[in-house]
Design an enzyme around this catalytic site. Structure first.
Site, PDB file in Angstrom:
ATOM      1  N   HIS A   1     -29.645  18.169   6.131  1.00 49.71           N
ATOM      2  CA  HIS A   1     -30.042  18.683   7.448  1.00 49.71           C
ATOM      3  C   HIS A   1     -31.470  18.262   7.844  1.00 49.71           C
ATOM      4  CE1 HIS A   1     -29.845  21.313  10.907  1.00 49.71           C
ATOM      5  NE2 HIS A   1     -28.677  21.808  10.534  1.00 49.71           N
TER       6      HIS A   1
ATOM      7  N   ARG B   1     -19.668  25.230  10.930  1.00 54.47           N
ATOM      8  CA  ARG B   1     -19.112  26.572  11.143  1.00 54.47           C
ATOM      9  C   ARG B   1     -17.673  26.746  10.659  1.00 54.47           C
ATOM     10  NH1 ARG B   1     -22.655  25.159  14.942  1.00 54.47           N
ATOM     11  NH2 ARG B   1     -24.245  26.702  15.470  1.00 54.47           N
TER      12      ARG B   1
ATOM     13  N   HIS C   1     -23.163  27.008   7.768  1.00 53.47           N
ATOM     14  CA  HIS C   1     -23.955  26.348   6.728  1.00 53.47           C
ATOM     15  C   HIS C   1     -23.971  27.096   5.393  1.00 53.47           C
ATOM     16  CE1 HIS C   1     -24.995  23.396   9.579  1.00 53.47           C
ATOM     17  NE2 HIS C   1     -26.125  23.876  10.053  1.00 53.47           N
TER      18      HIS C   1
ATOM     19  N   ASP D   1     -24.838  19.557  20.480  1.00 52.59           N
ATOM     20  CA  ASP D   1     -24.661  20.254  19.205  1.00 52.59           C
ATOM     21  C   ASP D   1     -23.171  20.167  18.887  1.00 52.59           C
ATOM     22  OD1 ASP D   1     -24.950  21.751  16.945  1.00 52.59           O
ATOM     23  OD2 ASP D   1     -25.764  23.541  17.924  1.00 52.59           O
TER      24      ASP D   1
ATOM     25  N   GLU E   1     -25.960  14.946  11.096  1.00 52.66           N
ATOM     26  CA  GLU E   1     -25.404  15.476   9.855  1.00 52.66           C
ATOM     27  C   GLU E   1     -24.021  14.890   9.631  1.00 52.66           C
ATOM     28  OE1 GLU E   1     -25.574  19.830  10.544  1.00 52.66           O
ATOM     29  OE2 GLU E   1     -26.979  19.253  12.090  1.00 52.66           O
TER      30      GLU E   1
HETATM   31  C1  GLA Z   1     -26.651  22.975  12.957  1.00 53.50           C
HETATM   32  C2  GLA Z   1     -25.884  23.686  14.001  1.00 53.50           C
HETATM   33  C3  GLA Z   1     -26.775  24.142  15.083  1.00 53.50           C
HETATM   34  C4  GLA Z   1     -27.904  24.967  14.535  1.00 53.50           C
HETATM   35  C5  GLA Z   1     -28.638  24.162  13.506  1.00 53.50           C
HETATM   36  C6  GLA Z   1     -29.700  24.981  12.840  1.00 53.50           C
HETATM   37  O1  GLA Z   1     -26.928  21.698  13.298  1.00 53.50           O
HETATM   38  O2  GLA Z   1     -24.833  22.908  14.522  1.00 53.50           O
HETATM   39  O3  GLA Z   1     -26.051  24.915  16.013  1.00 53.50           O
HETATM   40  O4  GLA Z   1     -27.396  26.133  13.955  1.00 53.50           O
HETATM   41  O5  GLA Z   1     -27.766  23.702  12.531  1.00 53.50           O
HETATM   42  O6  GLA Z   1     -30.508  25.653  13.744  1.00 53.50           O
END
Ligand code: GLA
Length: 385
Positions: free
Chosen positions: A215, A115, A140, A287, A350
């Site tokens: 991803h 982000r 992304h 996350d 990732e």
């Molecule tokens: C990334 C983001 C998550 C989500 C996924 C896709 O990993 O950090 O919050 O948006 O991609 O769903």
């Protein structure tokens, strides 16, 4: 008597000569096991661009399928402890479904993985506004990131015990709001020791920001009707990046010690995921970006699925690794062959620079200038235990 002795000596000599003389068998040279690569058509995008699917195979039988749309890994087989190869990544079996709806299954992510707050940043005194595709933030690379473009194959060959696929994409100046014509290349190399190496490179003709990643969603059981909460995870990270309510890092590098974010030694993912914790609430689970200890190429993460014995080790020279526990998967997307991808049926690891780096000067820089070459590497290696 004399005659007898002679015969005995003769038989003895013959016997010995038979024993001593090596038996001569023709030497049949079996060819050294090699890798291979092949391709087939994967259809046309909605805007009529032809898409190919490449199959990379190594000498052991590991098979990675990659399509030129988004550089997506659609399937990737790995052996369990009994040597049975099974697909261990979430994906689809047709292009239409990838174009219809995907949470970035298996895709290359760019220009900026993760982000950027409010989709805005300033470089060399110029302010750039990127499209907001995740609430108030940019995620992304925007609504048409590198996961939704068709890459050009510049090389594809069997190499030693594996195979190589080299992809290129030219992103024009101001595409998705980013400055500079960016030439990105991603090289997938499948090796004879069950590793997939991913090499990222990029150059620009104007100062810009870049943060490329992969991803793939893993479920090492190979059974997508199960979730990943029983997988054991180790992260080489004593710190992580806490986030605000919109999943933008607050800027703090917080110690994991004594928190649910401590994966410094192997821990079952489900152990703390439901703990009473504000950060877990904000992420709807894990996350977050962990700060990988050390520098240069090093082990960042290791995942073990006890049932199958499959182990995935991820090494990288990136400073961070986003561990996403598949919290947004909600049983709506179809599994090829039947069923749907349920809550937390896959996990992502990732490797990347930290989220929102363009707005956080204390983070390692993601700025790329003309004349420089962006270059990062991540290795995904499968073993069993
Ligand atoms: C990334 C983001 C998550 C989500 C996924 C896709 O990993 O950090 O919050 O948006 O991609 O769903």
């Amino acid at each position: 008597m004399k005659h007898h002795l002679f015969s005995i000596l003769l038989i003895g000599a013959l016997f010995l000569s038979c024993k001593v003389k090596p038996t001569e068998e023709p030497i049949v040279e079996s060819p050294a096991p090699t890798g291979s690569i092949s391709s087939v058509s994967y259809g046309m995008t909605r805007d009529s661009i032809a898409v190919e699917e490449y199959t990379l195979k190594n000498k052991n039988g590991m098979e990675v399928k990659i399509i030129t749309y988004g550089g997506i890994i659609t399937s990737w087989t790995a052996p369990d402890k009994d040597g049975n190869y099974k697909n261990i990544v979430l994906g689809y079996d047709n292009l239409a479904q990838y174009q219809r709806s995907t949470p970035y299954f298996g895709a290359l992510i760019g220009r900026y993985g993760n982000r950027i707050a409010k989709g805005m940043f300033t470089l060399d005194g110029n302010t750039y506004q990127l499209p907001k595709n995740d609430g108030q933030n940019h995620l992304h690379g925007g609504p048409k990131g590198f996961d939704k473009v068709v890459w050009t194959v510049t090389d594809s060959k069997a190499e030693g015990e594996g195979a190589v696929l080299k992809l290129k994409y030219l992103s024009p100046d101001m595409q998705m709001g980013y400055p500079g014509n960016l030439e990105a290349t991603v090289t997938y190399t499948l090796t004879g020791d069950n590793a997939l190496e991913v090499d990222y490179a990029a150059t620009t003709d104007k100062t810009t920001v870049v943060n490329l990643t992969q991803h793939s969603y893993f479920n090492l059981s190979g059974d997508f009707s199960t979730n990943i909460l029983d997988h054991e995870l180790t992260l080489s990270a004593t710190k992580y990046l806490p986030v605000d309510g919109t999943l933008i890092p607050t800027g703090e590098l917080a110690p994991v010690s004594g928190t649910p974010f401590d994966f410094t030694s192997s821990k079952v993912i489900g152990t703390d995921i439901a703990a009473e914790n504000e950060q877990l609430k904000r992420g709807k689970g894990y996350d977050h970006c962990w700060v990988v200890d050390g520098e240069g190429m090093r082990l960042a993460a290791s995942v073990h699925h006890p049932g199958s014995g499959r182990v995935l080790e991820i090494s990288s020279n990136e400073p961070g690794i986003q561990f996403y526990s598949g919290n947004f998967l909600d049983g709506r997307l179809p599994v090829p062959g039947g069923g749907t991808y349920g809550h937390r049926s896959g996990l992502c690891l990732e490797t990347q620079h930290f989220p929102d780096s363009p707005n956080q000067p204390a983070f390692p820089t993601t700025t790329l200038k003309p004349g420089e070459t962006y270059s990062t590497k991540t290795i995904f290696k499968f073993t069993t235990k």
